[in-house]
Design a protein around this motif. Structure first.
Motif, PDB file in Angstrom:
ATOM      1  N   LEU A 133       0.626  -1.057   0.425  1.00 12.13           N
ATOM      2  CA  LEU A 133      -0.127  -0.308   0.255  1.00 12.13           C
ATOM      3  C   LEU A 133       0.605   0.838   0.066  1.00 12.13           C
ATOM      4  O   LEU A 133       0.713   2.393  -1.480  1.00 12.13           O
ATOM      5  CB  LEU A 133      -0.882  -0.226   0.737  1.00 12.13           C
ATOM      6  CG  LEU A 133      -2.135  -1.115   0.809  1.00 12.13           C
ATOM      7  CD1 LEU A 133      -2.798  -0.777   2.388  1.00 12.13           C
ATOM      8  CD2 LEU A 133      -3.294  -0.868   0.179  1.00 12.13           C
ATOM      9  N   LEU A 134       1.912   1.117   0.757  1.00 14.25           N
ATOM     10  CA  LEU A 134       3.237   2.301   0.319  1.00 14.25           C
ATOM     11  C   LEU A 134       3.675   2.818  -0.223  1.00 14.25           C
ATOM     12  O   LEU A 134       3.912   3.513  -1.087  1.00 14.25           O
ATOM     13  CB  LEU A 134       4.259   2.129   1.888  1.00 14.25           C
ATOM     14  CG  LEU A 134       3.393   2.216   3.379  1.00 14.25           C
ATOM     15  CD1 LEU A 134       4.508   1.648   3.826  1.00 14.25           C
ATOM     16  CD2 LEU A 134       2.560   3.718   3.718  1.00 14.25           C
ATOM     17  N   ALA A 135       3.613   1.357  -1.294  1.00 16.61           N
ATOM     18  CA  ALA A 135       4.831   1.649  -2.546  1.00 16.61           C
ATOM     19  C   ALA A 135       2.984   1.911  -3.518  1.00 16.61           C
ATOM     20  O   ALA A 135       3.121   2.831  -3.999  1.00 16.61           O
ATOM     21  CB  ALA A 135       4.983   0.076  -3.183  1.00 16.61           C
ATOM     22  N   LEU A 136       1.479   1.458  -2.922  1.00 15.23           N
ATOM     23  CA  LEU A 136       0.447   2.215  -4.270  1.00 15.23           C
ATOM     24  C   LEU A 136       0.411   3.956  -4.171  1.00 15.23           C
ATOM     25  O   LEU A 136       0.757   4.378  -4.841  1.00 15.23           O
ATOM     26  CB  LEU A 136      -0.372   1.768  -3.971  1.00 15.23           C
ATOM     27  CG  LEU A 136      -0.703   0.276  -4.686  1.00 15.23           C
ATOM     28  CD1 LEU A 136      -1.742  -0.674  -3.904  1.00 15.23           C
ATOM     29  CD2 LEU A 136      -0.505   0.338  -6.402  1.00 15.23           C
ATOM     30  N   ALA A 137       0.762   4.351  -2.640  1.00 13.61           N
ATOM     31  CA  ALA A 137       1.070   6.024  -2.562  1.00 13.61           C
ATOM     32  C   ALA A 137       2.355   6.305  -2.724  1.00 13.61           C
ATOM     33  O   ALA A 137       2.204   8.210  -2.634  1.00 13.61           O
ATOM     34  CB  ALA A 137       0.628   5.640  -1.010  1.00 13.61           C
ATOM     35  N   GLY A 138       2.777   5.940  -3.135  1.00 14.76           N
ATOM     36  CA  GLY A 138       4.868   6.570  -3.699  1.00 14.76           C
ATOM     37  C   GLY A 138       4.912   6.931  -2.765  1.00 14.76           C
ATOM     38  O   GLY A 138       5.343   7.663  -2.647  1.00 14.76           O
ATOM     39  N   ILE A 139       5.609   5.912  -1.751  1.00 11.75           N
ATOM     40  CA  ILE A 139       6.499   6.637  -0.315  1.00 11.75           C
ATOM     41  C   ILE A 139       7.946   6.088  -0.619  1.00 11.75           C
ATOM     42  O   ILE A 139       8.439   4.825  -1.220  1.00 11.75           O
ATOM     43  CB  ILE A 139       5.918   5.758   1.049  1.00 11.75           C
ATOM     44  CG1 ILE A 139       4.398   5.861   1.740  1.00 11.75           C
ATOM     45  CG2 ILE A 139       6.657   6.072   2.482  1.00 11.75           C
ATOM     46  CD1 ILE A 139       3.968   7.383   1.265  1.00 11.75           C
ATOM     47  N   PRO A 140       8.513   7.102  -0.613  1.00 12.27           N
ATOM     48  CA  PRO A 140       9.726   6.712  -0.846  1.00 12.27           C
ATOM     49  C   PRO A 140      10.592   5.220   0.049  1.00 12.27           C
ATOM     50  O   PRO A 140      10.440   4.098   0.392  1.00 12.27           O
ATOM     51  CB  PRO A 140      10.920   8.171   0.557  1.00 12.27           C
ATOM     52  CG  PRO A 140      10.068   8.665   0.297  1.00 12.27           C
ATOM     53  CD  PRO A 140       8.909   8.821   0.294  1.00 12.27           C
ATOM     54  N   LEU A 141      11.793   4.536  -0.919  1.00 15.41           N
ATOM     55  CA  LEU A 141      12.252   2.989  -0.957  1.00 15.41           C
ATOM     56  C   LEU A 141      11.388   1.880  -1.297  1.00 15.41           C
ATOM     57  O   LEU A 141      11.275   1.304  -0.939  1.00 15.41           O
ATOM     58  CB  LEU A 141      12.572   3.388   0.466  1.00 15.41           C
ATOM     59  CG  LEU A 141      13.629   3.585   1.453  1.00 15.41           C
ATOM     60  CD1 LEU A 141      14.162   3.558   2.521  1.00 15.41           C
ATOM     61  CD2 LEU A 141      15.220   3.778   0.190  1.00 15.41           C
ATOM     62  N   THR A 142      10.141   2.552  -2.070  1.00 15.16           N
ATOM     63  CA  THR A 142       9.337   2.277  -3.276  1.00 15.16           C
ATOM     64  C   THR A 142       9.311   2.183  -4.536  1.00 15.16           C
ATOM     65  O   THR A 142       9.672   3.160  -4.704  1.00 15.16           O
ATOM     66  CB  THR A 142       8.322   2.107  -2.651  1.00 15.16           C
ATOM     67  OG1 THR A 142       7.404   3.571  -2.754  1.00 15.16           O
ATOM     68  CG2 THR A 142       7.900   1.401  -1.196  1.00 15.16           C
TER      69      THR A 142
END
Length: 526
Positions: free
Chosen positions: A423-432
């Protein structure tokens, strides 16, 4: 008299189309094994079909991947690319990147489809006689395990159609590929073992709206043929650059054509099928559709706009700006109102389609490479997310209502951690990979003078992040219900699919350079 005339008329030499078999071998392998899968369904004993179909499907994808690598690294491959089948298929660097992405995503999708441990007998049913809405017990499911393997050749046909679709160099080939990839998906959406009514409803909606969008595409093709006297993208570009004909046919044809392409890419406001179909289809099919169809659709959008209509970008770019903003707004805002996790991811895909469109209309080398990278990153994250969704279950099957995910971290910390990362990757959070994808797409758009559009995209990206964070808060800071769902221990296939998606999401977020270099290795060949 006619016979005498024909006998005296000189015979016109037949032009045999040249075929670069090494270039198109990955596509031919996928289609060839799909045909073999149909023969297996017809002649192999029921008890052996599942093992045979899983084996040949995985072998087909791996063999196609090996042939792709050998061609891409061999002396016969060039940065400029090559066209084959009388110029109807273009095997260039973007095609090779998209094919590699599709094959890797297809491998993960076949893993999800092949798993029979998460749900006894698998997620699919083939017997139409089973009454819709009923739930099979384990004995019935076990008896039915030998009759649900037609999904494997359907998957390969859809995958082959996607590969053809994003490499098609003329609109007629693109339309045929569109139908080849779509028809198997319509069938696969209606094969859910549980909640049969909603699955079949999803299949009917997808079929009807898909046929409607195909009609738009075909009508646009006809108008463009009337304008350029050709269906080849290069000929259309030549006519658009130096023709004295009326531009009415050109832009009317382009508009209708793009509607069909945007429908396949789940771009708002042409996304109306997406939430219902994502929710109703079997989750492995939803993952396959969400990841691979978007790759194929945006691959085709990039090729059409870059090869066929780059000289007229001044006229249509403003319209595409509006479409991108509408897609981002619809996906981000309507995603906030969803209470079903599959529908939430569906609206997330609509928002991401808007972000992808920002890169697609940049019409620069950076715009092309960044959009290709975004497709790679988004596909693996989404595929793994749907793999996780398939593991949270109650007595009626998958527990997709958000209330069922309350306190999930206390029931299964590992699964909650994996889903949080996705979910953090879909949100565009760093290190993803999601952060890198958005960064390169927005950077390409800024370099091409689209700063206002990037600002809008950043705003809606922040809005969309809210409903991802809402699920994370629900999993970690809510108490689980006493009669809440359980987390099923995944089988080897589902574990492999989720692991593949998580690893790629992490690697592309930490070390993205190799994928960006591959995506920027060359442009489209016409």
């Amino acid at each position: 008299m006619l016979d005498m005339f024909l006998a005296q008329a000189p015979a016109a030499p037949l032009e045999v189309p040249s075929v670069d078999y090494a270039a198109v071998l990955p596509m031919l392998i996928v289609f060839g094994v799909a045909c073999i899968g149909v023969l297996v369904e017809a002649f192999a004993p029921k008890a052996t079909r599942w093992g045979i179909q899983v084996t040949i499907s995985l072998v087909a994808i791996l063999a196609a991947g090996v042939s792709l690598i050998l061609y891409a690294t061999g002396s016969s491959s060039s940065k400029a690319g090559t066209t084959t089948f009388s110029g109807s298929i273009s095997v260039d660097r973007p095609s090779l990147f998209l094919w590699g992405t599709l094959l890797l995503l297809g491998l993960g999708a076949v893993f999800l489809i092949a798993d029979r441990k998460v749900e006894a007998g698998g997620a699919f049913v083939a017997q139409a006689a089973i009454r819709p809405g009923t739930v099979q017990d384990r004995a019935q499911a076990g008896a039915a395990t030998t009759s649900q393997t037609e999904v494997f050749p359907l998957t390969l046909f859809a995958l082959g159609g996607m590969m053809t679709f994003c490499a098609a160099n003329d609109l007629l080939t693109m339309f045929i590929a569109l139908e080849v990839l779509s028809l198997p998906l319509y069938l696969m959406c209606g094969l859910a073992r549980r909640r049969r009514l909603i699955s079949q409803e999803a299949a009917v909606k997808y079929f009807l709206l898909g046929a409607f969008s195909s009609a738009f595409f075909l009508y646009g093709l006809a108008l463009l043929y009337g304008y350029a006297d050709s269906v080849k993208l290069a000929d259309i570009a030549h006519a658009a650059a130096g023709s004295d004909r009326s531009d009415t046919l050109l832009f009317a044809g382009l508009g209708l054509l793009v509607v069909g392409l945007l429908f396949k890419g789940s771009v708002g406001p042409f996304h109306t099928w997406t939430p219902d179909v994502y929710q109703g289809a079997p989750t492995p099919v939803t993952g396959f559709m969400a990841a691979c169809t978007k790759v194929a659709a945006f691959g085709a959008i990039l090729r059409v706009l870059s090869v066929g209509f780059s000289s007229t970008s001044w006229e249509w770019r403003g319209v595409m700006w509006a479409v991108a903003i509408i897609s981002m707004a619809l996906g981000a805002i309507l995603g906030l109102t969803q209470t079903d996790v599959k529908r939430m991811i569906a609206y997330s895909s609509v928002a991401h389609a808007g972000f992808l469109l920002v890169g697609a209309i940049a019409m620069t080398e950076d715009g092309l490479s960044s959009t290709l990278f975004y497709l790679l990153a988004y596909g693996f994250t989404t595929l793994a997310a749907f793999g996780v969704v398939s593991l949270v279950r109650d007595s009626s099957g998958e527990a997709t209502h958000l209330s069922a995910w309350a306190g999930l971290a206390k029931r299964s910390p590992l699964l909650a951690g994996v889903f949080t990362f996705l979910l953090l990757a879909l949100a565009g959070i760093p290190l993803t990979s999601g952060f890198v994808g958005k960064f390169v797409v927005f950077s390409a758009a800024l370099s091409d003078g689209m700063a206002p559009l990037v600002v809008v995209a950043l705003v809606f990206s922040a809005v969309a992040a809210f409903f991802y964070l809402r699920v994370i808060v629900l999993m970690y800071f809510s108490e689980p219900a006493a009669d809440g769902p359980t987390v099923t221990v995944p089988g080897g296939f589902t574990t492999a699919a989720i692991t593949l998606g998580v690893v790629v999401t992490l690697v592309l977020g930490v070390l993205p350079a190799f994928a960006l270099d591959w995506a920027g290795a060359g442009g489209f060949a016409s």
